[in-house]
Scaffold this motif. Structure first.
Motif, PDB file in Angstrom:
ATOM      1  N   VAL A 126      15.093  88.977 111.334  1.00  0.00           N
ATOM      2  CA  VAL A 126      13.940  89.567 110.639  1.00  0.00           C
ATOM      3  C   VAL A 126      13.232  88.489 109.822  1.00  0.00           C
ATOM      4  CG1 VAL A 126      13.196  91.292 108.963  1.00  0.00           C
ATOM      5  CG2 VAL A 126      15.082  91.806 110.527  1.00  0.00           C
ATOM      6  N   LEU A 127      11.919  88.392 109.983  1.00  0.00           N
ATOM      7  CA  LEU A 127      11.126  87.440 109.229  1.00  0.00           C
ATOM      8  C   LEU A 127      10.856  88.007 107.839  1.00  0.00           C
ATOM      9  CD1 LEU A 127       9.538  84.711 109.477  1.00  0.00           C
ATOM     10  CD2 LEU A 127       7.523  86.120 109.989  1.00  0.00           C
ATOM     11  N   ARG A 128      11.121  87.198 106.810  1.00  0.00           N
ATOM     12  CA  ARG A 128      10.953  87.642 105.427  1.00  0.00           C
ATOM     13  C   ARG A 128      10.299  86.540 104.603  1.00  0.00           C
ATOM     14  NH1 ARG A 128      14.227  92.198 104.601  1.00  0.00           N
ATOM     15  NH2 ARG A 128      15.883  92.508 106.140  1.00  0.00           N
ATOM     16  N   ALA A 129       9.757  86.941 103.446  1.00  0.00           N
ATOM     17  CA  ALA A 129       9.180  85.962 102.528  1.00  0.00           C
ATOM     18  C   ALA A 129       9.399  86.436 101.098  1.00  0.00           C
ATOM     19  CB  ALA A 129       7.697  85.768 102.803  1.00  0.00           C
ATOM     20  N   PHE A 130       9.612  85.478 100.204  1.00  0.00           N
ATOM     21  CA  PHE A 130       9.893  85.795  98.810  1.00  0.00           C
ATOM     22  C   PHE A 130       9.265  84.746  97.899  1.00  0.00           C
ATOM     23  CE2 PHE A 130      13.542  87.054 101.407  1.00  0.00           C
ATOM     24  CZ  PHE A 130      13.669  88.392 101.102  1.00  0.00           C
ATOM     25  N   HIS A 131       9.082  85.136  96.643  1.00  0.00           N
ATOM     26  CA  HIS A 131       8.814  84.136  95.622  1.00  0.00           C
ATOM     27  C   HIS A 131      10.069  83.281  95.491  1.00  0.00           C
ATOM     28  CE1 HIS A 131       4.964  85.585  93.898  1.00  0.00           C
ATOM     29  NE2 HIS A 131       5.371  86.766  94.352  1.00  0.00           N
ATOM     30  N   ASN A 132       9.902  81.984  95.541  1.00  0.00           N
ATOM     31  CA  ASN A 132      11.032  81.057  95.548  1.00  0.00           C
ATOM     32  C   ASN A 132      11.476  80.734  94.124  1.00  0.00           C
ATOM     33  OD1 ASN A 132      12.917  79.124  96.376  1.00  0.00           O
ATOM     34  ND2 ASN A 132      11.371  77.512  96.592  1.00  0.00           N
ATOM     35  N   VAL A 133      11.886  81.775  93.401  1.00  0.00           N
ATOM     36  CA  VAL A 133      12.218  81.636  91.984  1.00  0.00           C
ATOM     37  C   VAL A 133      13.469  82.451  91.681  1.00  0.00           C
ATOM     38  CG1 VAL A 133      11.410  82.042  89.621  1.00  0.00           C
ATOM     39  CG2 VAL A 133       9.784  81.347  91.383  1.00  0.00           C
ATOM     40  N   CYS A 134      14.474  81.800  91.096  1.00  0.00           N
ATOM     41  CA  CYS A 134      15.700  82.507  90.701  1.00  0.00           C
ATOM     42  C   CYS A 134      15.387  83.501  89.601  1.00  0.00           C
ATOM     43  CB  CYS A 134      16.746  81.495  90.225  1.00  0.00           C
ATOM     44  SG  CYS A 134      18.311  82.260  89.713  1.00  0.00           S
ATOM     45  N   ARG A 135      15.968  84.692  89.674  1.00  0.00           N
ATOM     46  CA  ARG A 135      15.711  85.747  88.699  1.00  0.00           C
ATOM     47  C   ARG A 135      16.471  85.544  87.392  1.00  0.00           C
ATOM     48  NH1 ARG A 135      13.868  90.502  90.599  1.00  0.00           N
ATOM     49  NH2 ARG A 135      13.371  90.819  88.397  1.00  0.00           N
ATOM     50  N   HIS A 136      17.313  84.522  87.320  1.00  0.00           N
ATOM     51  CA  HIS A 136      18.079  84.273  86.102  1.00  0.00           C
ATOM     52  C   HIS A 136      17.245  83.490  85.084  1.00  0.00           C
ATOM     53  CE1 HIS A 136      21.523  81.946  83.999  1.00  0.00           C
ATOM     54  NE2 HIS A 136      21.335  83.102  83.385  1.00  0.00           N
ATOM     55  N   TYR A 160      21.664  84.347  96.553  1.00  0.00           N
ATOM     56  CA  TYR A 160      20.889  85.434  97.158  1.00  0.00           C
ATOM     57  C   TYR A 160      21.013  85.379  98.678  1.00  0.00           C
ATOM     58  CZ  TYR A 160      18.676  85.264  92.553  1.00  0.00           C
ATOM     59  OH  TYR A 160      18.442  85.251  91.195  1.00  0.00           O
ATOM     60  N   GLY A 161      21.061  86.550  99.305  1.00  0.00           N
ATOM     61  CA  GLY A 161      21.036  86.618 100.751  1.00  0.00           C
ATOM     62  C   GLY A 161      19.634  86.360 101.269  1.00  0.00           C
ATOM     63  N   LEU A 162      19.520  86.082 102.567  1.00  0.00           N
ATOM     64  CA  LEU A 162      18.204  85.859 103.155  1.00  0.00           C
ATOM     65  C   LEU A 162      17.400  87.146 103.274  1.00  0.00           C
ATOM     66  CD1 LEU A 162      19.477  83.079 103.692  1.00  0.00           C
ATOM     67  CD2 LEU A 162      18.287  83.041 105.866  1.00  0.00           C
ATOM     68  N   ASN A 163      18.009  88.264 102.897  1.00  0.00           N
ATOM     69  CA  ASN A 163      17.267  89.520 102.794  1.00  0.00           C
ATOM     70  C   ASN A 163      16.777  89.748 101.367  1.00  0.00           C
ATOM     71  OD1 ASN A 163      19.608  90.127 101.449  1.00  0.00           O
ATOM     72  ND2 ASN A 163      20.124  91.939 102.671  1.00  0.00           N
ATOM     73  N   GLY A 164      17.043  88.768 100.492  1.00  0.00           N
ATOM     74  CA  GLY A 164      16.563  88.830  99.120  1.00  0.00           C
ATOM     75  C   GLY A 164      17.520  89.431  98.114  1.00  0.00           C
ATOM     76  N   SER A 165      18.616  90.019  98.547  1.00  0.00           N
ATOM     77  CA  SER A 165      19.530  90.683  97.616  1.00  0.00           C
ATOM     78  C   SER A 165      20.361  89.671  96.833  1.00  0.00           C
ATOM     79  CB  SER A 165      20.453  91.643  98.369  1.00  0.00           C
ATOM     80  OG  SER A 165      21.248  90.925  99.303  1.00  0.00           O
ATOM     81  N   LEU A 166      20.639  90.014  95.583  1.00  0.00           N
ATOM     82  CA  LEU A 166      21.496  89.167  94.750  1.00  0.00           C
ATOM     83  C   LEU A 166      22.945  89.375  95.174  1.00  0.00           C
ATOM     84  CD1 LEU A 166      21.936  87.277  92.320  1.00  0.00           C
ATOM     85  CD2 LEU A 166      21.973  89.326  90.858  1.00  0.00           C
ATOM     86  N   LEU A 167      23.587  88.318  95.636  1.00  0.00           N
ATOM     87  CA  LEU A 167      24.965  88.384  96.113  1.00  0.00           C
ATOM     88  C   LEU A 167      25.966  87.986  95.041  1.00  0.00           C
ATOM     89  CD1 LEU A 167      24.564  86.730  99.646  1.00  0.00           C
ATOM     90  CD2 LEU A 167      24.467  89.168  99.051  1.00  0.00           C
ATOM     91  N   LYS A 168      25.568  87.075  94.152  1.00  0.00           N
ATOM     92  CA  LYS A 168      26.507  86.551  93.170  1.00  0.00           C
ATOM     93  C   LYS A 168      25.763  86.111  91.926  1.00  0.00           C
ATOM     94  CE  LYS A 168      29.931  82.843  92.590  1.00  0.00           C
ATOM     95  NZ  LYS A 168      30.539  81.643  93.242  1.00  0.00           N
ATOM     96  N   PHE A 183      17.689  92.678  90.394  1.00  0.00           N
ATOM     97  CA  PHE A 183      17.552  91.228  90.259  1.00  0.00           C
ATOM     98  C   PHE A 183      17.567  90.500  91.597  1.00  0.00           C
ATOM     99  CE2 PHE A 183      18.382  92.402  85.962  1.00  0.00           C
ATOM    100  CZ  PHE A 183      17.726  91.455  85.193  1.00  0.00           C
ATOM    101  N   GLY A 184      17.131  91.181  92.647  1.00  0.00           N
ATOM    102  CA  GLY A 184      16.935  90.498  93.913  1.00  0.00           C
ATOM    103  C   GLY A 184      15.672  89.655  93.880  1.00  0.00           C
ATOM    104  N   LEU A 185      15.454  88.850  94.898  1.00  0.00           N
ATOM    105  CA  LEU A 185      14.255  88.029  94.966  1.00  0.00           C
ATOM    106  C   LEU A 185      13.015  88.916  95.089  1.00  0.00           C
ATOM    107  CD1 LEU A 185      15.383  85.144  97.365  1.00  0.00           C
ATOM    108  CD2 LEU A 185      15.390  85.203  94.864  1.00  0.00           C
ATOM    109  N   VAL A 186      11.921  88.467  94.528  1.00  0.00           N
ATOM    110  CA  VAL A 186      10.673  89.229  94.581  1.00  0.00           C
ATOM    111  C   VAL A 186      10.010  88.981  95.939  1.00  0.00           C
ATOM    112  CG1 VAL A 186       8.413  89.580  93.535  1.00  0.00           C
ATOM    113  CG2 VAL A 186      10.391  89.014  92.093  1.00  0.00           C
ATOM    114  N   PRO A 187       9.819  90.042  96.725  1.00  0.00           N
ATOM    115  CA  PRO A 187       9.309  89.854  98.097  1.00  0.00           C
ATOM    116  C   PRO A 187       7.806  89.643  98.154  1.00  0.00           C
ATOM    117  CG  PRO A 187       9.723  92.179  97.683  1.00  0.00           C
ATOM    118  CD  PRO A 187      10.168  91.453  96.444  1.00  0.00           C
TER     119      PRO A 187
END
Length: 418
Positions: A126-136, A160-168, A183-187
């Motif tokens: 799946v093609l995805r795009a996010f703001h490239n900024v850590c939510r911390h 973060y996973g490549l689906n944008g979810s915060l993993l750790k 706190f996942g990546l902003v899509p």
């Protein structure tokens, strides 16, 4: 208006503090109020200044009588800021090509204005795009391009996973009111048209979903979508290579140079001009696309030109993307503003698969392209220096050849007044 609405709560806060503890002398309160008032006044003046710059160009005057935009459009940092918010952060913007994320777990990053982004293809394709900024604490997550199963922040290790979810999230023992899902990546909206990847920075995205190519094409290209898809923008072409140029000129100078209807070609590109029938140059204007065409000279083989014959096609897609198709070749030019007098131009080259292994042909074609780019860079940097001279403010259009340039300036004005 928003700043004026903020003034009352700020003043109330100072008033309440004064009644309770009076931590500031009256003079300090007056200074704070004075500063706040000054900021509001300056902001209003700033916006007025923006608009005055925009209205120095009149799109309603026919090209035969029109003046070009003033030099301030090409030199003012404030004007560039206006362009980012009213032009580049609206609608679809080309950012790359499919070759960059062809495989699962691949990614590439980019920056447009103050927006850092990452485009990736997750493990499910799946093609995805996010703001490239850590939510911390806002560190950039990914750099350049590559492959990986996750994005790990180099600052504090949030992953973060490549689906944008915060993993750790590391070392957050004791934190309260923390929901991982918040706190996942902003899509960002991402789409594909032909071999190109597009982003839309305008709309907040709650979930990633696919966009129909036809809908995106119509939204991005208008009525030129079908014309381009059947006249040269061919996904069957093989990706060849990329070259990048940093040029000391405003991004619009490069676009203007592209849009002058071949006007400069016989003077600046003598080798290129010898292979073109410049008398055949034509320009067709669409909603937000202009297409220039020109008959070429000798071709390598007739079979290579079944689609277009010997005709060259140069499509400008507002505001900053160009697609050039000539026979078995296609290249694209993406112009990225880096400052009021600096831009980066990214060239991606595509070629008919049957010629990809013809090393001599490829080398000669890239060499010829490089020569043209060097000539254009010299022109663009020279124009930028002239625009900064007190001797110049506005120029005129050559009506028979610079219709596409005038169209570009009118579209820009239309966006800036909204």
């Amino acid at each position: 208006m928003a700043m004026m609405m903020m003034m009352n709560p700020i003043n109330l806060q100072f008033s309440n503090l004064n009644k309770i503890t009076n931590p500031y002398p009256n003079s300090r309160i007056q200074q704070a109020r004075s500063l706040n008032s000054s900021l509001i006044t300056n902001s209003s003046h700033h916006n007025s200044s923006f608009q005055s710059l925009v209205h120095e160009f009149n799109p309603n005057i026919p090209i035969q009588q029109a003046l070009t935009p003033p030099s301030s459009w090409y030199t003012s940092p404030d004007f560039l800021s206006l362009e980012f918010h009213h032009v580049f952060f609206k609608g679809w913007q080309a950012v790359g090509c499919m070759e960059q994320v062809q495989e699962a777990n691949s990614f590439f990053t980019g920056r447009l204005g103050n927006i850092e982004y990452v485009v990736c293809r997750d493990e499910n394709g799946v093609l995805r795009a996010f703001h490239n900024v850590c939510r911390h604490h806002a560190s950039l997550l990914a750099f350049g391009s590559g492959k990986g199963t996750c994005f790990t922040c180099p600052y504090h290790g949030w992953t973060y996973g490549l689906n944008g979810s915060l993993l750790k999230a590391t070392r957050i023992t004791g934190i309260k009111n923390f929901n991982v899902k918040d706190f996942g990546l902003v899509p960002l909206r991402v789409a594909i048209w032909g071999p190109f990847i597009l982003l839309n920075f305008e709309t907040k995205v709650s979930s990633q979903k696919g966009y129909d190519d036809d809908d995106v094409g119509t939204e991005w290209l208008g009525s030129a979508s079908k014309i381009l898809s059947t006249n040269g923008v061919d996904t069957s072409l093989s990706y060849l290579c990329r070259r990048e140029y940093t040029i000391e000129c405003n991004w619009k100078v490069f676009c203007d140079n592209y849009l002058d209807g071949g006007y400069h070609v016989p003077f600046a590109h003598k080798d290129l001009a010898s292979g073109l029938k410049l008398d055949s140059y034509s320009t067709i204007i669409y909603e937000n696309v202009s297409i220039q065409g020109c008959d070429g000279g000798e071709v390598k083989s007739q079979e290579d030109f079944d689609r277009l014959g010997s005709k060259s096609l140069y499509a400008f897609i507002y505001p900053n993307f160009m697609v050039n198709r000539y026979g078995p070749w296609m290249d694209t030019n993406l112009v990225i503003p880096l400052g009021p007098r600096k831009c980066k131009v990214i060239f991606d080259y595509f070629l008919d698969a049957s010629l990809k292994d013809d090393e001599a042909f490829v080398a000669k074609s890239l060499e010829d392209s490089e020569k043209v780019q060097m000539e254009d860079i010299m022109l663009c940097e020279s124009v930028q220096r002239g625009l900064e001279s007190p001797a110049y403010d506005c120029g005129r259009y050559a009506p028979m050849v610079e219709k596409a340039m005038h169209h570009f300036h009118c579209l820009l004005h239309q966006n800036l007044i909204k």
